[in-house]
Design an enzyme around this catalytic site. Sequence first.
Site, mmCIF file in Angstrom:
data_model
loop_
_atom_site.group_PDB
_atom_site.id
_atom_site.type_symbol
_atom_site.label_atom_id
_atom_site.label_comp_id
_atom_site.label_asym_id
_atom_site.label_seq_id
_atom_site.Cartn_x
_atom_site.Cartn_y
_atom_site.Cartn_z
ATOM 1 N N ASP A 18 4.911 -4.568 -4.959
ATOM 2 C CA ASP A 18 5.245 -4.053 -3.625
ATOM 3 C C ASP A 18 5.100 -5.140 -2.558
ATOM 4 O OD1 ASP A 18 6.131 -2.196 -1.795
ATOM 5 O OD2 ASP A 18 4.126 -1.414 -1.367
ATOM 6 N N SER A 63 1.687 -0.705 7.098
ATOM 7 C CA SER A 63 2.141 -1.330 5.856
ATOM 8 C C SER A 63 2.733 -2.706 6.121
ATOM 9 C CB SER A 63 3.195 -0.453 5.182
ATOM 10 O OG SER A 63 2.620 0.714 4.666
ATOM 11 N N HIS A 106 8.183 -1.931 0.181
ATOM 12 C CA HIS A 106 8.638 -0.622 0.642
ATOM 13 C C HIS A 106 8.968 -0.607 2.134
ATOM 14 C CE1 HIS A 106 4.249 0.152 1.600
ATOM 15 N NE2 HIS A 106 4.798 0.756 2.626
#
Length: 549
Positions: free
Chosen positions: A210, A284, A180
């Site tokens: 992911d 992230s 992402h």
Amino acid sequence: MQSRYFGLSRSFWFGGAALAIVSAALMVGSNPMSVFAKNGASNSNAWYAASPSSGVAPSASTDSTPGDNRAVEAATQSAKAMSKAFHAATMKVAPAVVTITSLPTTLRASVGRKATPGDEEADDLPFGLNGTPGDLLNDPRFRELFKKFHGAPNAPNRGSASSGSGVIVDPSGVILTNNHVVAGGGQITVRLSDGREFKAASIKTDPKTDLAIVRIEANGSLPSAKLGRSGEVEVGDWVLALGQPFGLENTVTAGIVSAKGRGLGITDREDFIQTDAAINPGNSGGPLVSLDGEVIGINTAISTNSGGYQGVGFAIPIDLAKWVGGQLEQSGAVHRAYLGVMIEPVTQERAEQLKLKVHSGVLVREVRDNTPAAKAGLQPGDVILKFAGQDVNSPRELQNIVERSPIGAAEPIFVLRDGKEATYNIACRELPADAVAASDGPAASRSERGARSNFEQLGLLAETYSAQSAEHAGVKADRGAVITEVQPGSPAAMVGLAAGMVITEANRLPVKSVDDLKKAITAKSLSEGLRLLVRTEEGTRLAMIRVAN
């Protein structure tokens, strides 16, 4: 009104002045080494004076004991040792942590206000052509300024650059991060800890976990992090989270592993490490690090009601990341093995019937025809206790073990059937691209599940609205295409689309099914723009998406 100085009133200050002068005079007379008797010595003990490199420690209070002092010293040394451990672990990994910036190719997107007469035409005009007030309101710079003064809640990021983190895992320039972080098909820039910047040479992704790997081309060898073994991580272990939260580079937070094997329902394949090390937006893709200075996870998500850190963060185990990354490096895609069964956990009631411990093994609910499981002889009602020599305690655990098995190689599977134990040999095949995960429900292709479709360019999944899908949708509608999933960072996410919304119109054509949505999308290039009429809990909204070729 009385003036106050250092917490004392003016009357007290002057009332004690004489006594202070007399006391000072006595001190000067009796102590020639006094600070008042040496020129310049008055500055030596000032608060702003530089601390000496060494000196005599303050004497202990009169009520302390040698035992107390030893306890304090031991505690201090223990804390210092922990600080040194944090520092040492950080220094081993920090040079390999990078900032990843994604500049999306979405040229323009707007959503968030209810449809009004004449609004459709205004929405079709790109900003800057006619200079109308409506165009100004659509400018992301104006929207950001408006948010600062009026606090617009939870407004989506409309087309602006986003950033995340990553970690170099190979000196040649291979970076491990989240899917992402790089999703959306935009321009990806990588900034190293020393300030150098590179454009991504290649990007390979696996949305199911992911995960993504980004390769950059740099002159010479780059600093890289050592990868540990997440299987050896225990609950309670100290860990560090490194990354760029809120764009603040080179940030380190500390915490412990608070749980393992977590599933959140945000990706198809989940086995998260849970931690209370502070993880925030921008973290992230960054590494979760052990005190040995080894990467044991890739920071991915947080559980929050506010959008910020609230004590619970999640990281993808590095063992899974290494396997996925290796597949992406070797072939550009992840090849997973499968059995062809639908499974569920062993509940307490079922465990009592089978004389097993709760969550010991997994129950086979269905065996699909012409699958490895069917050919091996598995039957509904079997309880799978071991696969390839590894104990199985949950559906997610079995799925993770099976998917990483060598495709085509025979593996032993240990089952309990009618109170008797039996072993079978099963040769797993590669999971078909349109197959549904074993624990998601009836094993069927996406086309068999209510005409569900993947609109990759937009970054969303949708299925035809029906009585069954209405139970999962957040709104009520007579017809349309229900959004079932939105990929983070995708064009759909940037305009505020979310799971549960119902698309009822596309480019002014009615949408009664996903087939209608497909026709509208393929009728003209997305670079010309896609106008969607969407039903939400708040009413009908317009969403304009334009994606560059």
